[in-house]
Design an enzyme around this catalytic site. Structure first.
Site, PDB file in Angstrom:
ATOM      1  N   ASP A 252       0.827  -1.203   0.000  1.00 32.35           N
ATOM      2  CA  ASP A 252       0.000   0.000   0.000  1.00 32.35           C
ATOM      3  C   ASP A 252       0.858   1.248   0.000  1.00 32.35           C
ATOM      4  O   ASP A 252       2.038   1.205   0.298  1.00 32.35           O
ATOM      5  CB  ASP A 252      -0.814   0.037   1.306  1.00 32.35           C
ATOM      6  CG  ASP A 252      -1.972  -0.923   1.264  1.00 32.35           C
ATOM      7  OD1 ASP A 252      -2.243  -1.456   0.190  1.00 32.35           O
ATOM      8  OD2 ASP A 252      -2.585  -1.121   2.327  1.00 32.35           O
ATOM      9  N   LYS A 274      -3.730   2.966  -3.222  1.00 33.48           N
ATOM     10  CA  LYS A 274      -4.959   3.464  -3.841  1.00 33.48           C
ATOM     11  C   LYS A 274      -5.400   4.742  -3.163  1.00 33.48           C
ATOM     12  O   LYS A 274      -5.257   4.886  -1.948  1.00 33.48           O
ATOM     13  CB  LYS A 274      -6.052   2.413  -3.760  1.00 33.48           C
ATOM     14  CG  LYS A 274      -6.020   1.692  -2.459  1.00 33.48           C
ATOM     15  CD  LYS A 274      -6.885   0.495  -2.418  1.00 33.48           C
ATOM     16  CE  LYS A 274      -6.744  -0.030  -1.006  1.00 33.48           C
ATOM     17  NZ  LYS A 274      -7.309  -1.185  -0.634  1.00 33.48           N
ATOM     18  N   GLY A 306      -0.688  -1.067   9.285  1.00 28.71           N
ATOM     19  CA  GLY A 306      -1.416  -1.469  10.483  1.00 28.71           C
ATOM     20  C   GLY A 306      -1.701  -2.954  10.491  1.00 28.71           C
ATOM     21  O   GLY A 306      -0.819  -3.782  10.283  1.00 28.71           O
ATOM     22  N   THR A 335      -2.232  -2.238  14.849  1.00 30.60           N
ATOM     23  CA  THR A 335      -3.116  -1.302  14.154  1.00 30.60           C
ATOM     24  C   THR A 335      -2.826   0.139  14.606  1.00 30.60           C
ATOM     25  O   THR A 335      -2.284   0.355  15.701  1.00 30.60           O
ATOM     26  CB  THR A 335      -4.595  -1.684  14.396  1.00 30.60           C
ATOM     27  OG1 THR A 335      -5.399  -0.876  13.546  1.00 30.60           O
ATOM     28  CG2 THR A 335      -5.021  -1.488  15.835  1.00 30.60           C
ATOM     29  N   MET A 387      -9.256   7.508   9.305  1.00 30.93           N
ATOM     30  CA  MET A 387      -9.649   8.212   8.072  1.00 30.93           C
ATOM     31  C   MET A 387     -10.684   9.295   8.370  1.00 30.93           C
ATOM     32  O   MET A 387     -11.660   9.447   7.634  1.00 30.93           O
ATOM     33  CB  MET A 387     -10.220   7.205   7.042  1.00 30.93           C
ATOM     34  CG  MET A 387      -9.219   6.156   6.634  1.00 30.93           C
ATOM     35  SD  MET A 387      -9.917   4.841   5.646  1.00 30.93           S
ATOM     36  CE  MET A 387     -10.517   3.709   6.885  1.00 30.93           C
TER      37      MET A 387
HETATM   38  N1  SAH Z   1      -5.235  -1.268   8.450  1.00 33.12           N
HETATM   39  C1  SAH Z   1      -4.804  -0.019   8.988  1.00 33.12           C
HETATM   40  C2  SAH Z   1      -5.767   1.091   8.745  1.00 33.12           C
HETATM   41  C3  SAH Z   1      -5.926   1.451   7.297  1.00 33.12           C
HETATM   42  S1  SAH Z   1      -7.034   2.775   7.048  1.00 33.12           S
HETATM   43  C4  SAH Z   1      -4.531  -0.179  10.487  1.00 33.12           C
HETATM   44  O1  SAH Z   1      -4.837  -1.215  11.063  1.00 33.12           O
HETATM   45  O2  SAH Z   1      -3.960   0.737  11.062  1.00 33.12           O
HETATM   46  C5  SAH Z   1      -5.929   4.121   6.943  1.00 33.12           C
HETATM   47  C6  SAH Z   1      -6.084   5.037   8.124  1.00 33.12           C
HETATM   48  O3  SAH Z   1      -5.422   4.510   9.251  1.00 33.12           O
HETATM   49  C7  SAH Z   1      -5.472   6.402   7.935  1.00 33.12           C
HETATM   50  O4  SAH Z   1      -6.311   7.262   7.210  1.00 33.12           O
HETATM   51  C8  SAH Z   1      -5.322   6.852   9.369  1.00 33.12           C
HETATM   52  O5  SAH Z   1      -6.541   7.279   9.908  1.00 33.12           O
HETATM   53  C9  SAH Z   1      -4.944   5.565  10.048  1.00 33.12           C
HETATM   54  N2  SAH Z   1      -3.486   5.439  10.160  1.00 33.12           N
HETATM   55  C10 SAH Z   1      -2.724   4.504   9.609  1.00 33.12           C
HETATM   56  N3  SAH Z   1      -1.435   4.665   9.950  1.00 33.12           N
HETATM   57  C11 SAH Z   1      -1.387   5.772  10.733  1.00 33.12           C
HETATM   58  C12 SAH Z   1      -0.366   6.472  11.389  1.00 33.12           C
HETATM   59  N4  SAH Z   1       0.904   6.068  11.328  1.00 33.12           N
HETATM   60  N5  SAH Z   1      -0.667   7.552  12.108  1.00 33.12           N
HETATM   61  C13 SAH Z   1      -1.939   7.964  12.203  1.00 33.12           C
HETATM   62  N6  SAH Z   1      -2.953   7.349  11.604  1.00 33.12           N
HETATM   63  C14 SAH Z   1      -2.692   6.264  10.868  1.00 33.12           C
END
Ligand code: SAH
Length: 474
Positions: A252, A274, A306, A335, A387
């Site tokens: 990603d 994406k 995550g 996550t 998000m």
């Molecule tokens: N699968 C991922 C989430 C994907 S959705 C997980 O488990 O973390 C993507 C969203 O995750 C981003 O828009 C943000 O809101 C959050 N996110 C992912 N990495 C982040 C980070 N390092 N710091 C803050 N928010 C994060």
């Protein structure tokens, strides 16, 4: 290079150990493993050594080491360990060893050693020895820990089996090149067929044939791997292992370069990042790509930010894989909510402030109307919004309309866990203004709830940076 690493066979060879302290005990423990004939000289013996003696694993010789005459201890040994910390004994042992060509290690005295003991990763028959030529045993031990973590857990079994297979494979596969190809595939593939030892002994030819067949028909496999929130140190051991053996990696946009750098260098990299808005076709394409690559018999790593199952669309991907009968494995990741909370000092379920924690997505427009806002507006719970930047005005307005305290503490964590992490704190009624004022960019996470107040107090990660405690100036 000043020392040649070699493996010495000490079975039934005489070894003298001077001293019976903690270090001597550690050295003896290794010598017992190689079945040396151990004589331990010391004034007092601890429980471990006494137990070993009772079990017939060594002999003790009680004496005051101050008065020891090493030349008078009987049949000369093959190897000596001096672990007394007593300079007189150490010097005497060294002179004796040099005079009679005996291997000697004097603990913490490289100048009084003619051999050094490396740090050992023991998955015997696989042994990895790490030596700094005596310059830093601590570094050797740290590297050992790193290597331990990188080695797959079943390795010992695989190496043992390989050892017993060797003569047969040599007989069955005559050509050396073909044999090498067999072994490369054998060690490279994690779908190895580990044969039951008795089964192997009973009918080894059949077992080898089975193995050769198995290695010829290996199928592809997809690993859905969570890469954590961005800091490479938060990868799991399993994630790293998969990244380092993958043939193809589909990753990603969220995956930062330091993590990409840890992927096996000759793996094919495909960026399937994406952007919002065209999810549908893209996701279908990704699903299709996974199937295509796996069908080529390759190890496919689908690397996601995550955790793959938290707003990661991992569910849809495995559904497709399942429909196509493709093997898969899920590797969980930290996550964003968990990573960001830890790295900004927010205890998500602090017992004085929250009885539950909810992970919400702010992304999906249609869901704004079906969300049970009344439920989320209740007190004593923590909301973590993924998000949520774009929809933050709606989020703020709906929560307050449904009874949430406008002064409820909030924290916005941008690039959580990364070096450039930023934490903005304030109250719910200022949420969208704060995001605007500080130009908060994605990826960012919003934490709403009393626990968010701790981000100011406990932000241990980037507490010295001016950007940490930004607040709405008005
Ligand atoms: N699968 C991922 C989430 C994907 S959705 C997980 O488990 O973390 C993507 C969203 O995750 C981003 O828009 C943000 O809101 C959050 N996110 C992912 N990495 C982040 C980070 N390092 N710091 C803050 N928010 C994060």
């Amino acid at each position: 290079m000043n020392y040649l690493p070699i493996n010495i066979k000490l079975k039934n060879k005489t070894v003298w150990v001077f001293g019976a302290g903690e270090v001597a005990t550690r050295k003896i423990s290794a010598l017992i493993k190689v079945k040396a004939r151990i004589h331990c000289f010391a004034k007092d013996f601890n429980d471990a050594i006494s137990t070993w003696e009772a079990a017939g694993k060594l002999s003790t010789h009680q004496m005051d080491l101050e008065d020891i005459d090493i030349s008078n201890l009987g049949k000369k040994p093959q190897l000596m360990v001096s672990a007394t910390g007593n300079p007189i004994v150490s010097k005497q042992a060294y002179e004796f060893a040099e005079q009679h060509n005996i291997l000697l290690n004097t603990v913490d005295e490289p100048d009084l050693c003619n051999y050094l003991t490396p740090a050992i990763v023991d998955r015997s028959p696989l042994l990895i020895a790490i030596s700094t030529e005596g310059s830093s045993p601590v570094l050797a031990r740290l590297l050992k820990q790193k290597i331990e973590k990188l080695l797959p857990f079943g390795l010992q079994k695989i190496v043992k089996q390989a050892k017993s297979l060797r003569p047969l494979i040599k007989k069955k596969i005559k050509q050396s090149q073909a044999r090498r190809a067999f072994w490369e595939q054998y060690f490279d593939h994690d779908n190895q067929l580990i044969l039951d030892e008795t089964q192997f002994e009973e009918n080894s030819t059949q077992a080898v044939n089975q193995l050769i067949r198995h290695n010829q028909t290996t199928k592809g496999k997809v690993y859905l791997v969570g890469a954590g929130p961005g800091n490479p140190e938060l990868l799991t051991i399993k994630a790293l292992q998969v990244m380092q053996k993958a043939d193809v990696v589909l990753h990603d946009q969220l995956i930062p370069q330091p993590i990409i750098d840890l992927i096996r260098k000759d793996a094919q990299m495909i960026d399937v990042g994406k952007s919002a808005g065209n999810h549908k076709t893209k996701q279908a394409n990704i699903n299709q790509l996974l199937v295509e690559w796996a069908n080529k018999g390759l190890r496919v790593c689908r690397l996601k930010g995550g955790d793959p199952f938290v707003f990661g669309r991992g569910g849809e991907e495995i559904q497709t894989l399942n429909e196509h009968g493709i093997d898969f494995e899920i590797v969980p990741g930290i996550t964003a909510a968990i990573g960001c909370a830890a790295y900004s000092g927010i205890p998500l379920t602090h017992r004085d402030h929250a009885q539950s924690v909810t992970f919400l997505t702010g992304h999906c427009q249609s869901s704004q109307d079906t969300i049970d806002w009344q439920f989320y507006a209740k007190d004593k719970q923590t909301l973590v919004v993924y998000m949520g930047l774009i929809k933050s005005p709606v989020l703020q307005e709906r929560l307050i309309t449904h009874g949430k305290n406008p002064e409820e503490p909030i924290a916005i964590i941008e690039n959580g866990t990364a070096e450039n992490q930023r934490v903005v704190t304030g109250q719910l009624s200022h949420l969208s203004e704060l995001i605007q004022e500080h130009d908060v960019q994605s990826p960012a996470l919003i934490v709403i709830g009393e626990v968010a107040q701790y981000a100011e107090q406990f932000n241990w990660y980037n507490k010295n940076e001016a950007i940490t405690k930004l607040k709405l100036s008005a």
